[in-house]
Design an enzyme around this catalytic site. Structure first.
Site, PDB file in Angstrom:
ATOM      1  N   ASN A   1       0.878  -1.180   0.000  1.00  0.00           N
ATOM      2  CA  ASN A   1       0.000   0.000   0.000  1.00  0.00           C
ATOM      3  C   ASN A   1       0.912   1.226   0.000  1.00  0.00           C
ATOM      4  OD1 ASN A   1      -1.818   2.015   0.460  1.00  0.00           O
ATOM      5  ND2 ASN A   1      -2.450   1.312   2.493  1.00  0.00           N
TER       6      ASN A   1
ATOM      7  N   LYS B   1       0.205   4.205  -0.364  1.00  0.00           N
ATOM      8  CA  LYS B   1      -0.444   5.392   0.194  1.00  0.00           C
ATOM      9  C   LYS B   1      -0.171   6.599  -0.720  1.00  0.00           C
ATOM     10  CE  LYS B   1      -0.300   3.237   4.689  1.00  0.00           C
ATOM     11  NZ  LYS B   1      -0.223   3.315   6.134  1.00  0.00           N
TER      12      LYS B   1
ATOM     13  N   HIS C   1      -9.448   1.385   4.497  1.00  0.00           N
ATOM     14  CA  HIS C   1      -8.197   1.541   5.253  1.00  0.00           C
ATOM     15  C   HIS C   1      -8.450   2.482   6.431  1.00  0.00           C
ATOM     16  CE1 HIS C   1      -4.147   2.647   6.336  1.00  0.00           C
ATOM     17  NE2 HIS C   1      -3.780   1.509   5.785  1.00  0.00           N
TER      18      HIS C   1
ATOM     19  N   GLU D   1      -6.869   4.869   7.512  1.00  0.00           N
ATOM     20  CA  GLU D   1      -6.662   6.296   7.197  1.00  0.00           C
ATOM     21  C   GLU D   1      -7.903   6.878   6.515  1.00  0.00           C
ATOM     22  OE1 GLU D   1      -2.924   5.598   5.260  1.00  0.00           O
ATOM     23  OE2 GLU D   1      -2.079   5.088   7.219  1.00  0.00           O
TER      24      GLU D   1
ATOM     25  N   GLU E   1      -5.656  -4.742  10.336  1.00  0.00           N
ATOM     26  CA  GLU E   1      -4.591  -3.773  10.595  1.00  0.00           C
ATOM     27  C   GLU E   1      -4.890  -3.025  11.897  1.00  0.00           C
ATOM     28  OE1 GLU E   1      -2.708  -2.709   6.488  1.00  0.00           O
ATOM     29  OE2 GLU E   1      -4.176  -1.225   7.059  1.00  0.00           O
TER      30      GLU E   1
ATOM     31  N   GLY F   1       2.305   2.312  10.730  1.00  0.00           N
ATOM     32  CA  GLY F   1       3.316   3.352  10.529  1.00  0.00           C
ATOM     33  C   GLY F   1       4.001   3.794  11.813  1.00  0.00           C
TER      34      GLY F   1
ATOM     35  N   SER G   1       3.193  -2.005  10.212  1.00  0.00           N
ATOM     36  CA  SER G   1       4.645  -2.049  10.428  1.00  0.00           C
ATOM     37  C   SER G   1       5.269  -3.413  10.114  1.00  0.00           C
ATOM     38  CB  SER G   1       4.983  -1.618  11.859  1.00  0.00           C
ATOM     39  OG  SER G   1       4.581  -0.271  12.067  1.00  0.00           O
TER      40      SER G   1
HETATM   41  C1  G2H Z   1      -0.905  -0.134   7.492  1.00  0.00           C
HETATM   42  C2  G2H Z   1       0.237  -0.452   6.618  1.00  0.00           C
HETATM   43  C3  G2H Z   1      -0.257  -0.571   5.200  1.00  0.00           C
HETATM   44  P1  G2H Z   1       2.594   0.387   7.496  1.00  0.00           P
HETATM   45  O1  G2H Z   1      -1.516   1.082   7.064  1.00  0.00           O
HETATM   46  O2  G2H Z   1      -1.613  -0.715   4.976  1.00  0.00           O
HETATM   47  O3  G2H Z   1       1.201   0.580   6.714  1.00  0.00           O
HETATM   48  O4  G2H Z   1       3.160  -0.941   7.033  1.00  0.00           O
HETATM   49  O5  G2H Z   1       3.452   1.546   7.101  1.00  0.00           O
HETATM   50  O6  G2H Z   1       2.301   0.342   8.976  1.00  0.00           O
END
Ligand code: G2H
Length: 247
Positions: free
Chosen positions: A10, A12, A94, A96, A164, A170, A210
């Protein structure tokens, strides 16, 4: 039949054309495990470019789409448009989108339903906040978010769920493999009881939050973790290690 491991990147709201070409270069170089399904979630403006330049075994996803096919919805894109340029996947719900853009369970479910009815495959994201986890509400939240989708769709064949935990996104705080497995297992059991045992056995549940090249392998060894949705690390060559994490 076993569930095929599925790893999504992703991106983003990241990447310029030249940075995206660097990502495409490391994806081309791989090597990418052939038994893993790979999908990259691309900012809308670059979907066509990535679709034309990604290796054949890398699918392309939009990161959002709206719940109708066309009309006066400034700034939105529709599933029909995505299909028109050959995009077959979309990430919906998501955290976000839910938190920053105030998308409700209901809206996310409507989007999932409309995307599926237009032939898109969906990565549907769910997960609890830190406050909800600390209040012991993790299961209540993920079951509620899944129920909202279940109220609107019948066929789960083209859905992947991404669990998630918001506190892990993040932040560098990954859920431990045990924490993630616990929620995945509880969710699968809930799906078995509230949707159907067949859907529970076949649906793929990704973990996101993460994920890195360093922690992916242990997470991937958990029986109910069927892949990852990866943010930050999907922009870096270590994404290849994450794709290859399932031994
Ligand atoms: C969670 C994830 C990807 P990250 O949002 O969807 O982001 O791996 O940067 O925590």
């Amino acid at each position: 039949m076993g569930r095929k491991f599925v790893v999504g990147g992703n991106w983003k709201m990241n990447g310029t054309k030249s940075q995206i070409n660097e990502i495409l270069a490391f994806l081309k170089q791989g090597p990418l495990n052939e038994s893993t399904e790979i999908i990259v979630g691309v900012p809308a403006i670059y979907l066509d470019h990535v679709k034309s330049n990604a290796p054949a075994n890398v699918e392309v996803a939009a990161q959002n789409c709206y719940k109708v096919d066309k009309g006066a919805f400034t700034g939105e894109i529709s599933p029909v448009m995505l299909k028109d340029i050959g995009v077959n996947w979309v990430i919906l719900g998501h955290s976000e989108r839910r938190q920053i853009f105030q998308e409700s369970d209901e809206l996310v479910a409507e989007k999932v339903s409309f995307a599926l009815s237009n032939g898109l495959r969906v990565i549907a994201c769910i997960g609890e906040t830190l406050q909800e986890r600390e209040a012991g509400k993790t299961e209540e939240v993920v079951f509620r978010q899944t129920q909202a989708i279940a109220n609107k769709i019948k066929d789960w064949y083209d859905v992947v769920i991404a669990y998630e935990p918001v506190w892990a996104i993040g932040t560098g705080k990954t859920a431990t493999p045990q924490q993630a497995q616990e929620v995945h297992q509880a969710l699968r059991q809930w799906i078995s009881q509230n949707i159907s045992p067949d859907v529970a056995n076949s649906i793929r549940i990704q973990y996101g939050g993460s994920v890195t090249g360093a922690n992916a392998q242990e997470l991937a060894s958990q029986p109910d973790i069927d892949g990852f949705l990866v943010g930050g690390a999907s922009l870096k060559p270590e994404f290849v290690n994450i794709v290859n994490a399932r031994q």
